[in-house]
Structure formats: structure tokens, C-alpha cells
Design a protein around this motif. Structure first.
Motif, PDB file in Angstrom:
ATOM      1  N   ALA A 161      39.204  47.812  36.474  1.00  0.00           N
ATOM      2  CA  ALA A 161      38.203  47.968  37.186  1.00  0.00           C
ATOM      3  C   ALA A 161      37.063  47.839  36.219  1.00  0.00           C
ATOM      4  O   ALA A 161      36.932  48.558  35.061  1.00  0.00           O
ATOM      5  N   THR A 162      35.994  46.764  36.072  1.00  0.00           N
ATOM      6  CA  THR A 162      35.194  46.563  35.238  1.00  0.00           C
ATOM      7  C   THR A 162      33.989  46.130  36.021  1.00  0.00           C
ATOM      8  O   THR A 162      33.917  45.969  37.514  1.00  0.00           O
ATOM      9  N   ASP A 163      32.880  45.613  35.344  1.00  0.00           N
ATOM     10  CA  ASP A 163      31.499  45.703  36.021  1.00  0.00           C
ATOM     11  C   ASP A 163      31.615  44.202  36.771  1.00  0.00           C
ATOM     12  O   ASP A 163      31.055  43.953  37.655  1.00  0.00           O
ATOM     13  N   GLU A 164      32.458  43.471  36.339  1.00  0.00           N
ATOM     14  CA  GLU A 164      32.703  42.125  36.789  1.00  0.00           C
ATOM     15  C   GLU A 164      33.330  42.001  38.210  1.00  0.00           C
ATOM     16  O   GLU A 164      33.093  41.490  38.910  1.00  0.00           O
ATOM     17  N   ASN A 165      34.344  42.830  38.356  1.00  0.00           N
ATOM     18  CA  ASN A 165      35.024  42.894  39.387  1.00  0.00           C
ATOM     19  C   ASN A 165      35.068  43.939  40.290  1.00  0.00           C
ATOM     20  O   ASN A 165      35.722  43.716  41.451  1.00  0.00           O
ATOM     21  N   ASP A 166      34.182  44.985  40.081  1.00  0.00           N
ATOM     22  CA  ASP A 166      34.409  46.228  40.987  1.00  0.00           C
ATOM     23  C   ASP A 166      33.723  45.773  42.207  1.00  0.00           C
ATOM     24  O   ASP A 166      33.801  46.458  43.374  1.00  0.00           O
ATOM     25  N   PRO A 167      32.539  44.947  42.329  1.00  0.00           N
ATOM     26  CA  PRO A 167      32.199  44.592  43.827  1.00  0.00           C
ATOM     27  C   PRO A 167      33.141  43.742  44.517  1.00  0.00           C
ATOM     28  O   PRO A 167      32.707  43.766  45.867  1.00  0.00           O
ATOM     29  N   PHE A 168      34.071  43.320  44.402  1.00  0.00           N
ATOM     30  CA  PHE A 168      35.027  42.631  44.774  1.00  0.00           C
ATOM     31  C   PHE A 168      36.536  42.946  45.071  1.00  0.00           C
ATOM     32  O   PHE A 168      37.069  43.151  46.159  1.00  0.00           O
ATOM     33  N   ALA A 169      36.948  43.496  43.970  1.00  0.00           N
ATOM     34  CA  ALA A 169      38.415  44.077  43.903  1.00  0.00           C
ATOM     35  C   ALA A 169      38.569  44.854  42.822  1.00  0.00           C
ATOM     36  O   ALA A 169      37.828  44.731  41.742  1.00  0.00           O
ATOM     37  N   CYS A 170      39.792  45.734  42.869  1.00  0.00           N
ATOM     38  CA  CYS A 170      39.937  46.615  41.776  1.00  0.00           C
ATOM     39  C   CYS A 170      41.758  46.597  41.748  1.00  0.00           C
ATOM     40  O   CYS A 170      42.205  47.247  42.212  1.00  0.00           O
ATOM     41  N   PRO A 171      41.987  45.828  40.744  1.00  0.00           N
ATOM     42  CA  PRO A 171      43.562  45.540  40.521  1.00  0.00           C
ATOM     43  C   PRO A 171      44.144  46.765  39.965  1.00  0.00           C
ATOM     44  O   PRO A 171      43.704  47.190  38.636  1.00  0.00           O
ATOM     45  N   VAL A 172      45.296  47.380  40.318  1.00  0.00           N
ATOM     46  CA  VAL A 172      46.086  48.384  39.699  1.00  0.00           C
ATOM     47  C   VAL A 172      47.437  47.809  39.669  1.00  0.00           C
ATOM     48  O   VAL A 172      47.884  47.090  40.457  1.00  0.00           O
ATOM     49  N   ALA A 173      48.063  48.106  38.518  1.00  0.00           N
ATOM     50  CA  ALA A 173      49.610  47.349  38.062  1.00  0.00           C
ATOM     51  C   ALA A 173      50.387  48.599  37.435  1.00  0.00           C
ATOM     52  O   ALA A 173      49.860  49.401  36.643  1.00  0.00           O
ATOM     53  N   ALA A 174      51.874  48.332  37.665  1.00  0.00           N
ATOM     54  CA  ALA A 174      52.759  49.091  37.009  1.00  0.00           C
ATOM     55  C   ALA A 174      53.878  48.244  36.488  1.00  0.00           C
ATOM     56  O   ALA A 174      54.001  47.213  37.293  1.00  0.00           O
ATOM     57  N   PRO A 175      54.503  48.686  35.450  1.00  0.00           N
ATOM     58  CA  PRO A 175      55.522  47.857  34.831  1.00  0.00           C
ATOM     59  C   PRO A 175      56.848  48.025  35.577  1.00  0.00           C
ATOM     60  O   PRO A 175      56.898  48.975  36.337  1.00  0.00           O
TER      61      PRO A 175
END
Length: 260
Positions: free
Chosen positions: A191-205
Motif C-alpha cells: 500500500a503506497t501513495d502510488e498504488n492505493d487509488p488502484f490496488a493494494c496487493p497483500v502477499a505471504a510466502p
């Protein structure tokens, strides 16, 4: 290692990293090999169907159908594929968000190997077979979070740091701080200023029976982005799904970050 085999591998790997293809001249320049050597190998790979020459004003080489067949044969015989597919399909269906599986490619990259698409109006541009630097994606950071700090230090280069999708990560210290927080949360988040308006990727190993890294999964959240509780909830669901897949591979830990 046989020199011709190594050069062939390097050419296939290079072309695989460029979705739009490469000209013969670009392959020669990137690998710093004699033009005649590259021509002979590329021509043979084209005859075998491993590479294909696309038309256009400037013809380029892309992976051919035989390369795809080999990749699909590997995936179909992989226990990771068999275990992860139903978990990611269910996760996509229940969350209505696109889900991905990736595996590590070389020291500093990952490659997408599975994708389940949601019905979101806007979609991520990445597809199966795409290769990306570890730090450019939440999945790559999730992979790094499953490694020790010393292992991370051994991998990170200035070039890899420059590819990071989170602007505040500028050096090894800030990266390790992020990874420590990832372990605490149980999932990586981009979640960054660049992608917050479009997508919020979350991930786990994903870990295997030897507690070694086997890959990573992600949920690309595109619905209700302003709802932080939902983002947190889906981050935890991603962690639980990754743990389910890991246990299907023989992992015995009580959590993904038992060692930390």
C-alpha cells in the motif's frame, strides 16, 4: 557445463523476461555474445518451436509454443501446482479479488505461474510467465520475509533496491525494518501513495517440508480500497491460505514465521 547449452539457456531466459520480444541485435547486445553464435542458437530454437519470430515493422523473437508446453508440463507435475490451485481458486471466488502464485526465478526475480481473475473493473497487468524483480512486488517481499536477515543481505544489490515499489525503502536497513514488520503482521503489503487509488496487493510466502521457500501468493485488492479493516482481513486470509498450501507441501510449522 557445456558452453552452448549455457548460452541457449541465457537466450531463453532473456527472451522470457521481455514480454514484447527482442530483436536479434538486442539479444546480442544484452548477452555480449558474437552475432553469429546468437543467430545459430536462435535459428535452432525457432526451428524447434522454442522461439517464434513475430511479424511487424521490426520483427522480434518471443517464446514459442514448445516453451509453453514445457512450462505447463512442469507445472502439471508439480505438487505446488496441485496443492495451490484449489486454494487460490477458492480464495479468488470468496474474496472476489484476483489471486496469484509465483516462484523464485534466479537470485533476484520471481515468475508468475498461476492467476485467478476476479470481476474487478480494473485489473493488474501481470500475467502467467511474467518475470519481475523481487522488490517490485508484494509477493517478492513476502519471499524475502521468509529468509533470514543474512540471506536478504546477500541477495540485495543497489539495482534491486532501485526496483522497489515502496519509495521509503531506500537501503538495506529500511528494507529489513519492512521485512520485520511483515513477519509481525504475517503478510507483506504494497500500500503506497502510488498504488492505493488502484490496488493494494497483500502477499505471504509458501514453505515446503524442509522449511525452505517454495513460492508466494498474493491477493490484489481492488474493491473497497479505503476500508483498512478489509485490507487487514484479506492480508490475514492470504497468510492462512499460504499456510494451508505450505502444509500441503509438508510444512510442519505452526505459522509461516515460526523461526522469527
Amino acid at each position: 557445463m557445456n558452453n552452448t547449452v549455457f548460452k541457449t539457456y541465457e537466450i531463453l531466459k532473456l527472451v522470457a523476461q521481455h514480454k514484447n520480444g527482442l530483436t536479434l541485435a538486442q539479444i546480442v547486445k544484452a548477452l555480449e555474445l558474437p552475432k553469429s553464435t546468437v543467430f545459430n542458437i536462435v535459428h535452432s530454437l525457432e526451428e524447434l518451436g522454442m522461439l517464434q519470430l513475430t511479424g511487424g515493422a521490426v520483427p522480434v523473437y518471443q517464446l514459442g509454443i514448445e516453451s509453453l508446453k514445457i512450462g505447463l508440463a512442469y507445472l502439471s507435475g508439480s505438487s505446488l501446482d496441485a496443492v495451490a490451485r484449489p486454494v487460490l481458486s477458492k480464495l479468488c471466488h470468496e474474496t472476489n479479488e484476483t489471486t496469484f502464485l509465483s516462484v523464485r526465478s534466479g537470485a533476484s526475480d520471481l515468475v508468475y505461474v498461476m492467476k485467478f481473475l476476479s470481476d474487478a473493473e480494473y485489473q493488474t497487468k501481470y500475467s502467467i510467465g511474467d518475470v519481475r524483480p523481487l522488490l517490485s512486488l508484494a509477493m517478492g517481499k513476502a519471499m524475502l520475509s521468509a529468509m533470514s536477515d543474512d540471506e536478504v543481505r546477500a541477495i540485495i544489490t543497489p539495482e534491486l533496491l532501485a526496483s522497489c515499489s515502496i519509495p521509503s525503502i531506500t537501503d538495506i536497513a529500511s528494507l529489513l525494518d519492512y521485512l520485520h514488520e511483515t513477519r509481525r503482521l504475517g503478510y507483506a503489503i504494497d500500500a503506497t501513495d502510488e498504488n492505493d487509488p488502484f490496488a493494494c496487493p497483500v502477499a505471504a510466502p509458501i514453505l515446503d517440508f524442509n522449511n525452505h521457500l517454495a513460492g508466494a501468493i498474493s491477493i490484489v485488492i481492488m474493491h473497497d480500497l479505503g476500508n483498512k479493516d478489509r485490507v487487514q482481513s484479506l492480508g490475514k486470509r492470504g497468510n492462512a491460505a499460504a499456510l494451508d498450501i505450505s502444509r500441503g507441501l509438508g510444512y510442519m510449522g505452526s505459522s509461516l514465521f515460526t523461526a522469527y
